[in-house]
Design an enzyme around this catalytic site. Sequence first.
Site, PDB file in Angstrom:
ATOM      1  N   SER A  65       0.799  -1.232   0.000  1.00  0.00           N
ATOM      2  CA  SER A  65       0.000   0.000   0.000  1.00  0.00           C
ATOM      3  C   SER A  65       0.832   1.283   0.000  1.00  0.00           C
ATOM      4  CB  SER A  65      -0.953   0.014   1.204  1.00  0.00           C
ATOM      5  OG  SER A  65      -2.049  -0.846   0.980  1.00  0.00           O
ATOM      6  N   LYS A  68       0.667   3.267  -3.098  1.00  0.00           N
ATOM      7  CA  LYS A  68      -0.481   4.133  -3.357  1.00  0.00           C
ATOM      8  C   LYS A  68      -0.081   5.611  -3.380  1.00  0.00           C
ATOM      9  CE  LYS A  68      -3.686   0.896  -1.102  1.00  0.00           C
ATOM     10  NZ  LYS A  68      -4.492   0.622   0.102  1.00  0.00           N
ATOM     11  N   TYR A 193      -2.411  -2.998 -10.734  1.00  0.00           N
ATOM     12  CA  TYR A 193      -2.390  -2.725  -9.298  1.00  0.00           C
ATOM     13  C   TYR A 193      -1.541  -3.748  -8.542  1.00  0.00           C
ATOM     14  CZ  TYR A 193      -4.068  -1.815  -4.575  1.00  0.00           C
ATOM     15  OH  TYR A 193      -4.147  -1.539  -3.223  1.00  0.00           O
ATOM     16  N   TYR A 245      -4.047   3.177   7.661  1.00  0.00           N
ATOM     17  CA  TYR A 245      -5.328   2.479   7.633  1.00  0.00           C
ATOM     18  C   TYR A 245      -6.294   3.106   8.635  1.00  0.00           C
ATOM     19  CZ  TYR A 245      -2.502  -0.890   5.007  1.00  0.00           C
ATOM     20  OH  TYR A 245      -1.670  -1.476   4.094  1.00  0.00           O
ATOM     21  N   VAL A 263       1.114  -3.863   3.886  1.00  0.00           N
ATOM     22  CA  VAL A 263       0.948  -5.142   4.570  1.00  0.00           C
ATOM     23  C   VAL A 263       2.168  -6.071   4.452  1.00  0.00           C
ATOM     24  CG1 VAL A 263      -1.567  -5.107   4.502  1.00  0.00           C
ATOM     25  CG2 VAL A 263      -0.288  -6.183   2.631  1.00  0.00           C
TER      26      VAL A 263
END
Length: 309
Positions: A65, A68, A193, A245, A263
Site C-alpha cells: 500500500s 499508493k 495494481y 489504515y 501489509v
Amino acid sequence: MDCRSDEELFQLVQESKVHTAEGKVADYIPALAQADPDSLAVAMAFPDGSCYSAGDVNKKSTLQSISKVIALALALLDNGEEYVFQRVGMEPTGDPFNSIIKLETTEPHKPLNPMINAGALAVTSMIKGDSVEERLGRIIHLTELITGVEGIGYNKEVAMSELQTADLNRSLAYYLKQYHVIEENVETVIELYTKQCAIEMNCSDLAKIGLTLAMDGKHPLTGETLLPPRVASICKTFMVTCGMYNASGEFAIRVGIPAKSGVAGGIMAAVPYRCGIGIFGPALDERGNSIAGWDLMERLSKKYDLSMF
C-alpha cells in the site's frame, strides 16, 4: 546516499523488536507469508545526504500500500486535481482498508480517499499509458526519480500471488466500474495494481521517498524539483489522515508524522524539512500495520522530537 549503521538506532530497534511476537505476517497473500516475522530494520535519510540505519536494511521488501502514494502522485501529474478528486474523495473512512461498506452507503458512490483499496484501484486506473507494461514502467520511473535509485523492479512471485488472491479487489473494481469511477477493463486494473504493489526496495530507498516528500518534492542536495510542491503536499496530507489504515488518527496523536504503511510490513514516513524514514517489520497488528514498526516510530518521534504537531 549510503546508509551507515548507527548504535542509537540499533538500541531502539532492539527495544521495539520484542513486539514482533505480538503480530503475524500477512498470510492472505501466500507469497508474503514467507517473510520472517522477527525481522525489523530502519533507515533515516537527511537533507545533507547522510543516512543512518539499523537492522538488515539491504533486504528488499514489496511496497504494497505504500505504492499508493507514488500512484497518487503520478495520477495527479497525469490528470490534475479536479479530475482525480471528482472520482476519489478526500475523507478518512474509519473502516478497514479493503472494506466495501462506504461505497454502498455513501453518495456519490466513489471511494472516500486514495489510500484505501477502492480509492487506490480508482487512482491506478487513471495512470496513462497504452499497456500495463508502459503504465507500470511509468510508476517505476517516478519511483526511481524520487529515490535517485536506478534498477528498481517488482517481485514477480508476489505479484502473481496477489493476482491469484485478488477477488475482493476485483469486487471493489467491478463496483466502481458500475458507477463509472473506473472506465477500463477490470482485469487490466487488477494486473497493474498487483504489480504496482509488488514494487520492491530496501529500507534506505524507502527513506529516500520519505525525504523527497519531506522536502516538498525537491531533491535535498541539488534543489531540483522532482515532484511539484502541491502534489507532495497532497500526498503528505493523505498520509496523515489516511496513511495508517483505520489507525491513522491514533498514529497522528502518538507519533505525529506523515506516514504510509503496507501489509508487507513497510512504513514510509516524511518528517517535514527534517528527514525521511523507512522501516520494514513484517509482523502486523490487527489493523495491518507493522506492530514493531509502529512502536519504533513512536520511539523515534519521542527521542528526536519529530512530531509535527
